[in-house]
Enzyme design. Structure first.
Site, PDB file in Angstrom:
ATOM      1  N   ILE A  29       6.317  -4.051  18.694  1.00 63.03           N
ATOM      2  CA  ILE A  29       6.856  -2.994  17.846  1.00 63.03           C
ATOM      3  C   ILE A  29       5.762  -2.340  17.011  1.00 63.03           C
ATOM      4  CG2 ILE A  29       8.380  -2.513  15.897  1.00 63.03           C
ATOM      5  CD1 ILE A  29      10.271  -4.653  16.988  1.00 63.03           C
ATOM      6  N   ASN A 102       5.513  -4.118   9.032  1.00 61.68           N
ATOM      7  CA  ASN A 102       6.065  -4.635  10.281  1.00 61.68           C
ATOM      8  C   ASN A 102       5.730  -6.099  10.526  1.00 61.68           C
ATOM      9  OD1 ASN A 102       6.974  -4.457  13.246  1.00 61.68           O
ATOM     10  ND2 ASN A 102       4.809  -4.984  13.426  1.00 61.68           N
ATOM     11  N   ARG A 136       4.629  -3.780  -2.634  1.00 60.59           N
ATOM     12  CA  ARG A 136       4.155  -3.571  -4.006  1.00 60.59           C
ATOM     13  C   ARG A 136       2.893  -2.724  -4.019  1.00 60.59           C
ATOM     14  NH1 ARG A 136       2.548  -8.793  -7.449  1.00 60.59           N
ATOM     15  NH2 ARG A 136       0.879  -8.808  -5.879  1.00 60.59           N
ATOM     16  N   SER A 152      12.941  -4.553   9.459  1.00 65.27           N
ATOM     17  CA  SER A 152      13.783  -5.708   9.169  1.00 65.27           C
ATOM     18  C   SER A 152      14.502  -6.136  10.448  1.00 65.27           C
ATOM     19  CB  SER A 152      14.767  -5.354   8.052  1.00 65.27           C
ATOM     20  OG  SER A 152      15.512  -6.487   7.660  1.00 65.27           O
ATOM     21  N   SER A 153      15.595  -6.819  10.306  1.00 61.85           N
ATOM     22  CA  SER A 153      16.313  -7.368  11.452  1.00 61.85           C
ATOM     23  C   SER A 153      17.812  -7.146  11.301  1.00 61.85           C
ATOM     24  CB  SER A 153      16.026  -8.867  11.569  1.00 61.85           C
ATOM     25  OG  SER A 153      16.902  -9.481  12.489  1.00 61.85           O
ATOM     26  N   TYR A 166      15.491 -17.196   9.146  1.00 61.58           N
ATOM     27  CA  TYR A 166      14.956 -15.869   9.465  1.00 61.58           C
ATOM     28  C   TYR A 166      15.695 -14.771   8.711  1.00 61.58           C
ATOM     29  CZ  TYR A 166      13.238 -11.972  12.275  1.00 61.58           C
ATOM     30  OH  TYR A 166      12.657 -10.794  12.690  1.00 61.58           O
ATOM     31  N   LYS A 170      14.216 -12.199   5.738  1.00 62.17           N
ATOM     32  CA  LYS A 170      14.196 -10.754   5.914  1.00 62.17           C
ATOM     33  C   LYS A 170      14.979 -10.026   4.829  1.00 62.17           C
ATOM     34  CE  LYS A 170      11.770  -9.746   9.634  1.00 62.17           C
ATOM     35  NZ  LYS A 170      10.659  -8.768   9.605  1.00 62.17           N
TER      36      LYS A 170
END
Length: 262
Positions: A29, A102, A136, A152-153, A166, A170
Protein backbone atom coordinates in the site's frame (compact mmCIF):
# COMPACT_ATOMS: atom_id res chain seq x y z
CA UNK A 1 0.29 23.98 0.47
CA UNK A 2 3.63 25.56 -0.33
CA UNK A 3 4.76 26.40 -3.87
CA UNK A 4 1.15 26.64 -5.00
CA UNK A 5 0.53 26.72 -8.75
CA UNK A 6 -3.25 26.88 -8.66
CA UNK A 7 -5.36 23.85 -9.59
CA UNK A 8 -2.50 22.27 -11.56
CA UNK A 9 1.24 22.42 -11.06
CA UNK A 10 4.12 22.13 -13.51
CA UNK A 11 3.32 19.87 -16.43
CA UNK A 12 -0.41 20.12 -15.71
CA UNK A 13 -0.26 17.59 -12.86
CA UNK A 14 -2.45 18.50 -9.92
CA UNK A 15 0.18 18.01 -7.21
CA UNK A 16 3.07 19.50 -9.14
CA UNK A 17 5.34 21.50 -6.81
CA UNK A 18 4.09 19.66 -3.73
CA UNK A 19 5.98 17.25 -1.48
CA UNK A 20 4.54 14.14 0.16
CA UNK A 21 6.01 12.04 2.95
CA UNK A 22 4.75 8.45 2.91
CA UNK A 23 5.75 6.20 5.80
CA UNK A 24 6.20 2.48 5.29
CA UNK A 25 6.56 3.05 1.55
CA UNK A 26 8.91 0.38 0.11
CA UNK A 27 6.10 -2.02 -0.85
CA UNK A 28 2.39 -2.82 -0.97
CA UNK A 29 0.00 0.00 0.00
CA UNK A 30 2.75 2.47 0.88
CA UNK A 31 4.52 2.13 -2.45
CA UNK A 32 1.24 2.29 -4.36
CA UNK A 33 0.33 5.53 -2.58
CA UNK A 34 3.76 7.03 -3.23
CA UNK A 35 3.44 6.17 -6.92
CA UNK A 36 -0.08 7.56 -7.15
CA UNK A 37 0.98 10.89 -5.63
CA UNK A 38 4.05 10.99 -7.88
CA UNK A 39 1.84 10.45 -10.93
CA UNK A 40 0.12 13.70 -9.94
CA UNK A 41 3.51 15.44 -9.79
CA UNK A 42 4.31 15.33 -6.07
CA UNK A 43 7.90 14.88 -4.96
CA UNK A 44 8.18 11.95 -2.57
CA UNK A 45 9.90 11.36 0.76
CA UNK A 46 9.91 7.57 0.84
CA UNK A 47 10.24 6.35 4.41
CA UNK A 48 11.38 2.87 5.32
CA UNK A 49 12.75 1.24 8.43
CA UNK A 50 14.72 -1.85 7.36
CA UNK A 51 13.73 -2.72 3.78
CA UNK A 52 16.56 -0.72 2.24
CA UNK A 53 16.82 -2.66 -1.02
CA UNK A 54 13.08 -2.48 -1.67
CA UNK A 55 13.02 1.20 -0.72
CA UNK A 56 15.69 2.12 -3.24
CA UNK A 57 14.04 -0.01 -5.92
CA UNK A 58 10.77 1.82 -5.26
CA UNK A 59 12.55 5.17 -5.35
CA UNK A 60 14.09 4.41 -8.74
CA UNK A 61 10.72 3.40 -10.15
CA UNK A 62 9.08 6.57 -8.85
CA UNK A 63 11.84 8.82 -10.25
CA UNK A 64 10.87 7.57 -13.71
CA UNK A 65 7.57 9.39 -13.18
CA UNK A 66 9.50 12.67 -13.39
CA UNK A 67 9.63 13.65 -9.71
CA UNK A 68 12.31 13.90 -7.05
CA UNK A 69 12.42 11.06 -4.50
CA UNK A 70 14.25 11.03 -1.16
CA UNK A 71 14.42 7.59 0.54
CA UNK A 72 14.97 7.94 4.28
CA UNK A 73 15.26 5.33 7.01
CA UNK A 74 13.78 6.03 10.45
CA UNK A 75 12.58 4.14 13.50
CA UNK A 76 9.18 5.72 13.99
CA UNK A 77 8.81 4.34 17.51
CA UNK A 78 11.40 6.93 18.62
CA UNK A 79 10.17 10.52 18.64
CA UNK A 80 13.68 11.86 18.01
CA UNK A 81 13.93 9.69 14.88
CA UNK A 82 10.58 11.03 13.62
CA UNK A 83 11.75 14.60 14.18
CA UNK A 84 14.96 13.89 12.27
CA UNK A 85 12.93 12.35 9.42
CA UNK A 86 10.92 15.57 9.08
CA UNK A 87 14.07 17.70 9.45
CA UNK A 88 15.79 15.92 6.57
CA UNK A 89 12.69 15.99 4.37
CA UNK A 90 12.13 19.70 4.86
CA UNK A 91 15.81 20.52 4.44
CA UNK A 92 15.80 18.74 1.08
CA UNK A 93 12.48 19.93 -0.32
CA UNK A 94 11.86 23.18 1.56
CA UNK A 95 8.57 22.05 3.07
CA UNK A 96 5.98 19.30 3.34
CA UNK A 97 2.44 19.41 1.96
CA UNK A 98 1.16 15.87 2.40
CA UNK A 99 1.86 13.31 5.11
CA UNK A 100 0.58 9.76 4.74
CA UNK A 101 0.91 7.68 7.93
CA UNK A 102 0.97 4.19 6.48
CA UNK A 103 3.66 2.27 8.39
CA UNK A 104 2.29 -0.45 10.63
CA UNK A 105 2.60 -4.04 11.78
CA UNK A 106 0.17 -6.92 11.85
CA UNK A 107 -0.74 -8.80 14.99
CA UNK A 108 -1.15 -12.49 15.51
CA UNK A 109 -4.76 -13.52 15.06
CA UNK A 110 -5.75 -14.78 18.50
CA UNK A 111 -8.47 -14.28 21.11
CA UNK A 112 -8.06 -11.34 23.49
CA UNK A 113 -7.72 -13.78 26.39
CA UNK A 114 -4.56 -15.22 24.79
CA UNK A 115 -2.75 -11.97 23.87
CA UNK A 116 0.48 -11.61 25.83
CA UNK A 117 1.79 -8.35 27.25
CA UNK A 118 4.76 -8.55 24.88
CA UNK A 119 2.55 -8.97 21.80
CA UNK A 120 0.23 -6.14 22.87
CA UNK A 121 3.19 -3.81 23.50
CA UNK A 122 4.80 -4.74 20.16
CA UNK A 123 1.70 -3.89 18.14
CA UNK A 124 0.87 -0.68 20.01
CA UNK A 125 4.47 0.55 19.73
CA UNK A 126 4.16 0.79 15.94
CA UNK A 127 0.45 1.18 15.22
CA UNK A 128 -0.34 3.64 18.03
CA UNK A 129 2.72 5.35 19.48
CA UNK A 130 4.75 5.62 16.26
CA UNK A 131 1.75 6.83 14.26
CA UNK A 132 1.02 9.42 16.94
CA UNK A 133 4.60 10.70 16.67
CA UNK A 134 4.20 11.05 12.89
CA UNK A 135 0.83 12.78 13.17
CA UNK A 136 2.12 15.11 15.89
CA UNK A 137 5.11 16.13 13.79
CA UNK A 138 2.86 16.62 10.77
CA UNK A 139 0.70 18.99 12.84
CA UNK A 140 3.81 20.97 13.77
CA UNK A 141 5.53 21.04 10.39
CA UNK A 142 2.99 20.71 7.57
CA UNK A 143 2.49 23.68 5.28
CA UNK A 144 -0.83 25.53 5.47
CA UNK A 145 -3.39 23.95 3.16
CA UNK A 146 -1.77 20.54 3.61
CA UNK A 147 -3.16 17.04 3.87
CA UNK A 148 -2.80 14.40 6.58
CA UNK A 149 -3.89 10.90 5.60
CA UNK A 150 -3.84 7.99 8.04
CA UNK A 151 -4.05 4.42 6.75
CA UNK A 152 -6.22 2.58 9.23
CA UNK A 153 -8.16 -0.68 9.08
CA UNK A 154 -11.79 -1.57 8.53
CA UNK A 155 -11.33 -4.01 11.42
CA UNK A 156 -11.86 -0.96 13.65
CA UNK A 157 -15.34 -0.51 12.16
CA UNK A 158 -16.66 -4.04 12.59
CA UNK A 159 -15.64 -6.54 15.23
CA UNK A 160 -13.74 -9.62 14.10
CA UNK A 161 -12.61 -12.51 16.28
CA UNK A 162 -8.84 -12.55 16.63
CA UNK A 163 -8.30 -8.87 15.79
CA UNK A 164 -8.36 -7.53 19.36
CA UNK A 165 -4.78 -6.24 19.55
CA UNK A 166 -4.68 -4.97 15.97
CA UNK A 167 -8.03 -3.15 16.03
CA UNK A 168 -7.22 -1.61 19.41
CA UNK A 169 -3.87 -0.35 18.15
CA UNK A 170 -5.39 1.19 15.03
CA UNK A 171 -8.19 2.98 16.89
CA UNK A 172 -5.77 5.28 18.70
CA UNK A 173 -4.71 7.05 15.51
CA UNK A 174 -8.34 7.28 14.36
CA UNK A 175 -9.10 9.42 17.40
CA UNK A 176 -6.02 11.57 16.81
CA UNK A 177 -7.10 12.22 13.21
CA UNK A 178 -10.51 13.49 14.30
CA UNK A 179 -8.85 15.80 16.82
CA UNK A 180 -6.38 17.13 14.25
CA UNK A 181 -9.22 17.82 11.82
CA UNK A 182 -10.58 20.37 14.30
CA UNK A 183 -7.26 21.71 15.52
CA UNK A 184 -5.77 22.34 12.06
CA UNK A 185 -8.82 23.43 10.07
CA UNK A 186 -8.00 27.12 10.57
CA UNK A 187 -4.78 26.51 8.60
CA UNK A 188 -6.62 24.84 5.75
CA UNK A 189 -5.18 21.44 6.66
CA UNK A 190 -7.41 18.38 6.42
CA UNK A 191 -6.93 15.12 8.32
CA UNK A 192 -8.68 11.91 7.29
CA UNK A 193 -8.35 8.15 7.74
CA UNK A 194 -8.67 5.46 5.10
CA UNK A 195 -9.99 2.29 6.72
CA UNK A 196 -8.55 -0.36 4.44
CA UNK A 197 -10.05 -3.77 4.07
CA UNK A 198 -8.00 -6.91 3.47
CA UNK A 199 -5.32 -6.40 0.82
CA UNK A 200 -3.89 -9.50 -0.83
CA UNK A 201 -0.22 -8.79 -0.27
CA UNK A 202 1.69 -7.24 2.61
CA UNK A 203 0.39 -8.31 6.03
CA UNK A 204 -1.82 -11.09 4.73
CA UNK A 205 0.89 -12.75 2.66
CA UNK A 206 3.63 -13.24 5.25
CA UNK A 207 4.61 -12.71 8.86
CA UNK A 208 2.48 -12.62 11.99
CA UNK A 209 -0.67 -11.58 10.15
CA UNK A 210 -0.43 -14.15 7.35
CA UNK A 211 -3.68 -15.92 6.53
CA UNK A 212 -4.06 -19.53 5.57
CA UNK A 213 -5.32 -20.20 2.03
CA UNK A 214 -8.69 -21.15 3.49
CA UNK A 215 -8.92 -17.91 5.48
CA UNK A 216 -7.88 -15.84 2.45
CA UNK A 217 -10.67 -17.45 0.46
CA UNK A 218 -13.16 -16.76 3.25
CA UNK A 219 -12.11 -13.09 3.55
CA UNK A 220 -12.27 -12.62 -0.23
CA UNK A 221 -15.76 -14.12 -0.32
CA UNK A 222 -16.94 -11.59 2.29
CA UNK A 223 -16.68 -8.80 -0.30
CA UNK A 224 -19.48 -8.56 -2.88
CA UNK A 225 -16.85 -8.54 -5.65
CA UNK A 226 -15.45 -11.82 -4.30
CA UNK A 227 -11.82 -10.73 -4.12
CA UNK A 228 -9.21 -9.30 -1.78
CA UNK A 229 -8.22 -5.68 -2.19
CA UNK A 230 -5.23 -4.45 -4.18
CA UNK A 231 -2.80 -1.73 -3.05
CA UNK A 232 -4.10 0.42 -5.92
CA UNK A 233 -7.61 0.32 -4.42
CA UNK A 234 -6.30 2.17 -1.37
CA UNK A 235 -3.87 4.36 -3.28
CA UNK A 236 -6.57 5.81 -5.52
CA UNK A 237 -8.48 7.06 -2.46
CA UNK A 238 -5.31 8.52 -0.91
CA UNK A 239 -4.60 10.29 -4.20
CA UNK A 240 -8.05 11.90 -4.15
CA UNK A 241 -7.76 13.02 -0.53
CA UNK A 242 -4.46 14.76 -1.39
CA UNK A 243 -5.98 16.77 -4.24
CA UNK A 244 -7.46 20.30 -3.97
CA UNK A 245 -10.88 18.87 -4.86
CA UNK A 246 -10.97 17.06 -1.49
CA UNK A 247 -10.58 20.16 0.67
CA UNK A 248 -14.14 19.82 2.07
CA UNK A 249 -13.52 16.29 3.35
CA UNK A 250 -12.14 16.54 6.86
CA UNK A 251 -12.08 14.36 9.97
CA UNK A 252 -13.62 11.45 8.12
CA UNK A 253 -13.14 7.67 8.16
CA UNK A 254 -13.41 6.39 4.59
CA UNK A 255 -13.99 2.64 4.61
CA UNK A 256 -12.39 1.11 1.51
CA UNK A 257 -13.07 -2.62 1.64
CA UNK A 258 -15.15 -3.46 -1.42
CA UNK A 259 -18.37 -3.58 0.58
CA UNK A 260 -17.27 -6.17 3.12
CA UNK A 261 -19.11 -5.86 6.43
CA UNK A 262 -21.81 -3.55 5.10
Amino acid sequence: MHQSNGPRGPGGRRLGGKTALVTGAPRSIGRAIAEALAEEGANIVLHYRSRETEAHEAAEAIRKLGVDVLPLSADLTRSSSVQELFDLAIAHFGGLDIVVANAGVASRLQPVAEISDAEFDRVLAVNTRAVFYVLREAARRLSDGGRIINISSSSTQSAGAGFGAYATSKNGANATIRTLAKELASRGITANSIHSGAVGDGFLAAGDGALSPEMRQYVAASAPAGRLGEPSDIASVARFLALPEAEWINGQALVVNGGSWI
